[in-house]
Design a protein around this motif. Structure first.
Motif, PDB file in Angstrom:
ATOM      1  N   TRP B 350       0.826  -1.212   0.026  1.00  0.00           N
ATOM      2  CA  TRP B 350       0.007   0.099  -0.072  1.00  0.00           C
ATOM      3  C   TRP B 350       0.904   1.188   0.007  1.00  0.00           C
ATOM      4  N   GLU B 351       0.368   2.426  -0.684  1.00  0.00           N
ATOM      5  CA  GLU B 351       0.961   3.789  -0.652  1.00  0.00           C
ATOM      6  C   GLU B 351      -0.248   4.696   0.064  1.00  0.00           C
ATOM      7  N   PRO B 352       0.431   5.332   1.187  1.00  0.00           N
ATOM      8  CA  PRO B 352      -0.417   6.414   1.829  1.00  0.00           C
ATOM      9  C   PRO B 352      -0.981   7.272   0.590  1.00  0.00           C
ATOM     10  N   PHE B 353      -2.345   7.819   0.827  1.00  0.00           N
ATOM     11  CA  PHE B 353      -2.787   8.543  -0.399  1.00  0.00           C
ATOM     12  C   PHE B 353      -2.556   9.959  -0.591  1.00  0.00           C
ATOM     13  N   ASP B 354      -1.760  10.615   0.540  1.00  0.00           N
ATOM     14  CA  ASP B 354      -1.489  11.866   0.574  1.00  0.00           C
ATOM     15  C   ASP B 354      -0.961  12.330  -0.784  1.00  0.00           C
ATOM     16  N   LYS B 355       0.084  11.935  -1.165  1.00  0.00           N
ATOM     17  CA  LYS B 355       0.695  12.336  -2.530  1.00  0.00           C
ATOM     18  C   LYS B 355      -0.637  12.615  -3.516  1.00  0.00           C
ATOM     19  N   TYR B 356      -1.534  11.542  -3.682  1.00  0.00           N
ATOM     20  CA  TYR B 356      -2.406  11.526  -4.676  1.00  0.00           C
ATOM     21  C   TYR B 356      -3.465  12.666  -4.309  1.00  0.00           C
ATOM     22  N   GLN B 357      -3.902  12.616  -3.028  1.00  0.00           N
ATOM     23  CA  GLN B 357      -4.854  13.673  -2.659  1.00  0.00           C
ATOM     24  C   GLN B 357      -4.542  15.087  -2.980  1.00  0.00           C
ATOM     25  N   GLU B 358      -3.025  15.400  -2.719  1.00  0.00           N
ATOM     26  CA  GLU B 358      -2.443  16.575  -3.479  1.00  0.00           C
ATOM     27  C   GLU B 358      -2.626  16.896  -4.746  1.00  0.00           C
ATOM     28  N   LYS B 359      -2.385  15.783  -5.639  1.00  0.00           N
ATOM     29  CA  LYS B 359      -2.158  15.950  -7.023  1.00  0.00           C
ATOM     30  C   LYS B 359      -3.562  15.870  -7.777  1.00  0.00           C
ATOM     31  N   TYR B 360      -4.634  15.264  -7.142  1.00  0.00           N
ATOM     32  CA  TYR B 360      -5.781  15.164  -7.717  1.00  0.00           C
ATOM     33  C   TYR B 360      -6.917  15.742  -6.961  1.00  0.00           C
ATOM     34  N   ASP B 361      -6.449  16.718  -6.153  1.00  0.00           N
ATOM     35  CA  ASP B 361      -7.149  17.441  -5.285  1.00  0.00           C
ATOM     36  C   ASP B 361      -8.348  18.164  -6.136  1.00  0.00           C
ATOM     37  N   SER B 362      -9.509  18.111  -5.763  1.00  0.00           N
ATOM     38  CA  SER B 362     -10.700  18.685  -6.083  1.00  0.00           C
ATOM     39  C   SER B 362     -10.608  20.528  -6.488  1.00  0.00           C
ATOM     40  N   ILE B 363     -10.740  20.954  -7.590  1.00  0.00           N
ATOM     41  CA  ILE B 363     -10.810  22.211  -7.919  1.00  0.00           C
ATOM     42  C   ILE B 363     -11.703  23.122  -6.669  1.00  0.00           C
ATOM     43  N   LEU B 364     -12.687  22.474  -6.390  1.00  0.00           N
ATOM     44  CA  LEU B 364     -13.604  23.173  -5.243  1.00  0.00           C
ATOM     45  C   LEU B 364     -12.999  23.112  -3.869  1.00  0.00           C
ATOM     46  N   TRP B 365     -11.872  22.243  -3.531  1.00  0.00           N
ATOM     47  CA  TRP B 365     -11.265  22.252  -2.236  1.00  0.00           C
ATOM     48  C   TRP B 365      -9.956  23.068  -2.374  1.00  0.00           C
ATOM     49  N   LYS B 366      -9.200  22.956  -3.452  1.00  0.00           N
ATOM     50  CA  LYS B 366      -8.167  23.883  -3.896  1.00  0.00           C
ATOM     51  C   LYS B 366      -8.662  25.368  -3.551  1.00  0.00           C
ATOM     52  N   LYS B 367      -9.794  25.624  -4.275  1.00  0.00           N
ATOM     53  CA  LYS B 367      -9.965  27.012  -4.415  1.00  0.00           C
ATOM     54  C   LYS B 367     -10.596  27.511  -2.843  1.00  0.00           C
ATOM     55  N   GLU B 368     -11.451  26.780  -2.040  1.00  0.00           N
ATOM     56  CA  GLU B 368     -12.411  27.200  -1.185  1.00  0.00           C
ATOM     57  C   GLU B 368     -11.982  26.360  -0.047  1.00  0.00           C
ATOM     58  N   GLY B 369     -11.248  25.292   0.176  1.00  0.00           N
ATOM     59  CA  GLY B 369     -11.109  24.418   1.409  1.00  0.00           C
ATOM     60  C   GLY B 369     -10.805  25.128   2.689  1.00  0.00           C
ATOM     61  N   GLU B 370     -10.181  26.349   2.402  1.00  0.00           N
ATOM     62  CA  GLU B 370      -9.928  27.063   3.578  1.00  0.00           C
ATOM     63  C   GLU B 370     -11.367  27.498   4.375  1.00  0.00           C
ATOM     64  N   ASN B 371     -11.903  28.207   3.517  1.00  0.00           N
ATOM     65  CA  ASN B 371     -13.319  28.643   3.678  1.00  0.00           C
ATOM     66  C   ASN B 371     -14.219  27.685   4.349  1.00  0.00           C
ATOM     67  N   ALA B 372     -14.275  26.457   3.503  1.00  0.00           N
ATOM     68  CA  ALA B 372     -15.250  25.422   3.705  1.00  0.00           C
ATOM     69  C   ALA B 372     -14.949  24.674   4.936  1.00  0.00           C
TER      70      ALA B 372
END
Lengths: 446, 446
Positions: B350-372
């Protein structure tokens, strides 16, 4: 252990005679074995798996290995060497073709026989072995058809000879600790379990060669195993998963499997992999594999539990037997090897299993864990082999008996039947003829 | 976005007239809303869930909340205060009994309405809201019967008014990253998924009071939710699980659900817990709960995938929605939040998902993750509310539409039907009338 699990020669002959099963009555040697404390075990099939058992048994002080059978003489010679190097008398070899095992079974100096051959040979070999008075240790799965399951059961009943399924997964250290916890009621009443066999046998070239080939002459398992994926579509390998769960749920001992529904996905990997490895002109590129990439089944039990069983040996994934044990008071799962118990753990918080592993550790592992863990599959093979040998020595029903072998293995044909009908529920035969209601526990009780 | 997802007043009136649905034609206010960029949203049900939505929407600069409805005046007053404190005009309250929502819906100054009431009210309220020209945001599940699902679909088609299922789980950050990966083919072709809703609602006193009571007047959800466990037996709450999976598998957009088999275990917890909390003489101690403690379902799709869906809200366990996404090239699972990809990861690791989470992060969360992330349920509620508001503003079909609402919610009655027949496979209705074959993706595409 109740007396009625003992095997007497008298009973054996009586049953064999009454039922008219064609038995080549071999001298019943178990009583002798008990006296000199050496059990004499022959092997049919000394490929990868059988050889591993030879290695393990050759190290035991209470075992002799007088005979080895394999259609490949190289295999037999290699196994013979292992026995010799362990300081035991050199075993006689039976390598004269596919039916030479019968010649070996006609010997009168074998107490037991271990069968580790391709799946389709399991039933005829085990049946012949029981008929010749051998205590059978049978590799998994025991059978691949319902008729095969019945053949094993009926022959065992007719001959009085036991047939133990060599299901090593039942001896995992955590599985046995969980079993102790279940029996002590730590999880409350059982509600659900999960298990499976999800193991990528494509990427590691078990189901095909690097060139995308399979079939006779291509490899230890691609020789015969891949063939099942062409014509079948079901859970082809259920016992590693269901064995541990069956013990948690007392299957055949107060409980039994009732129905199964199975669902098959599309089939992609084997074809695609052949093309990827060998191109579209590869001679096997036009085979249409019927076996889907993933089969999921749900089993119901007489006591109202459900069990999810999964099977995939083609998908790229991390080997996962997916055990989960869930009751009215808590849950353990292997995924994070963690536990949650009502009234013990904070709401919604997993606790690592370590503390429980220690507290509920199986007596087997406590006593012999150090010896065992050096052996194959991290030690579980040591315990399954020991159970087999001890059962012969003590002249008892084995802890995983012919009814377990039949019930667990019947998942193969039943899942095929259900999947072929789009998931229609299919009923399990009752191989115990009602005795599941009164049978006592025999696994891990002594 | 294709033009045919636009809603025009002309089309709305035409459809409503042609199909003869009894529609109280309300002034269609969405066009006005677009001009001043404030959408006016009313609420039916401001209990725990509705109030959370009020809080979230009151913070948005593009929303006004002119009206609130609840049978409990206290709830309405509290929500009114929240709106006032956000600096918005004070909403008018509708608290005159169970049908006062109709009076609220007869207003002509509401663009949309959010419905967060007990399950059995969802369909009649959503139907009435669509008939009065309101854009509907409906809490999960949309309906609990097949007829209810059809009512929503037919009314939406007849009135031209959309009905969005407010399924927040579709907006989990990891779920959306996995969706991006699926769409980019990282997992190859989809083969299998798992999901579920396994959440102990007994230990946290949601389904009963500390004294073991439930029913009207006992608590926010024990008021009405526990009642379903007496007479039903199925997957009562499937959408948090199936929503994300439906998007991975393009359900209703090139794929659809075909069949479901469901298996129900025995029922123990609710009864035992009542007795444990209140003794054998507790007035509810003799209720026989039909709902089993665990329902497992397997769904098949037109494209040959399978989906395991599990449901339990009574068993003691750690909250687990059990997501797994598996294709021909790899697998991700939430249990260890890890991934395995063929040709990328070492065999069986297994590989931890973190790297992929960052690479394929949704535009929604990238833009507004902090607010959300400051909002309820870790931010997912922010995104589902935003999607609802934006759909009204843009006058478009919502990203989770009435067909999704129907298909996902239909698991409830279909699982009941299958479980009642011992796991017999049951077919899904096609709520899209064949349009699943040609519909385009609309979720997370803009």
């Amino acid at each position: 252990m109740p007396d009625d699990t003992k095997i007497s020669r008298k009973e054996f002959v009586k049953k064999a005679t009454l039922t008219g099963v064609g038995v080549s009555v071999a001298p019943f040697s178990i009583v002798q074995a008990k006296n000199n404390q050496k059990v004499r075990i022959g092997f049919i099939g000394v490929g990868l798996r059988g050889t591993s058992h030879v290695e393990g048994l050759a190290e035991r002080p209470d075992v002799e290995i007088p005979a080895l059978c394999d259609i490949r003489r190289d295999n037999a010679l290699q196994a013979q060497k292992i026995v010799e190097e362990a300081g035991l008398p050199s075993p006689e070899l039976y390598t004269q073709g596919e039916t030479d095992y019968k010649r070996m079974l006609s010997r009168d100096d074998l107490d037991g026989v271990i069968i580790a051959t391709p799946w389709l040979w399991h039933v005829p070999m085990a049946v012949e072995a029981m008929k010749t008075g051998k205590y059978v240790g049978l590799e998994v799965p025991a059978a691949t058809t319902i008729d095969g399951c019945w053949d094993l059961v009926k022959t065992s009943e007719a001959t009085g000879m036991p047939c133990m399924l060599l299901e090593n997964a039942c001896y995992f250290r955590n599985i046995l600790a969980v079993l102790n916890m279940v029996r002590e009621g730590v999880f409350g009443e059982m509600i659900h379990a999960r298990c499976g066999y999800n193991h990528d046998l494509v990427s590691n070239n078990v189901l095909m060669t690097e060139g995308g080939d399979f079939g006779p002459g291509t490899g230890a398992e691609s020789n015969w195993r891949t063939r099942h994926h062409i014509n079948r579509n079901g859970d082809l390998y259920p016992t590693h998963g269901i064995g541990p769960v069956a013990h948690w749920m007392d299957i055949n001992r107060g409980n039994c499997f009732k129905t199964i529904t199975s669902t098959a996905t599309k089939s992609r990997i084997l074809h695609d992999e052949i093309v990827e490895r060998g191109g579209h002109n590869h001679p096997k590129a036009d085979i249409e594999f019927k076996q889907s990439d993933l089969v999921t089944s749900t089993i119901t039990t007489a006591n109202g539990e459900s069990i999810i069983v999964t099977f995939s040996t083609t998908l790229p994934q991390v080997h996962d037997q997916d055990y989960r044990c869930q009751g009215t008071r808590g849950i353990w799962q292997i995924g994070n090897n963690s536990i949650y118990l009502k009234g013990v753990n904070a709401y919604d918080e997993w606790e690592p299993f370590d503390k429980y592993q220690e507290k509920y550790d199986s007596i087997l592992w406590k006593k012999e864990g150090e010896n065992a863990s050096g052996e194959s599959h991290g030690g579980i093979d040591y315990f399954v082999r020991k159970a087999f040998v001890e059962s012969i020595k003590k002249n008892t029903t084995p802890p995983i008996d012919v009814y377990d072998a039949a019930a667990w293995s019947s998942i193969i044909p039943l899942s095929e039947e259900s999947a072929a009908q789009g998931g229609h529920p299919v009923e399990f035969p009752d191989f115990t003829d009602g005795k599941w209601m009164t049978n006592e526990r025999i696994f891990a009780t002594r």
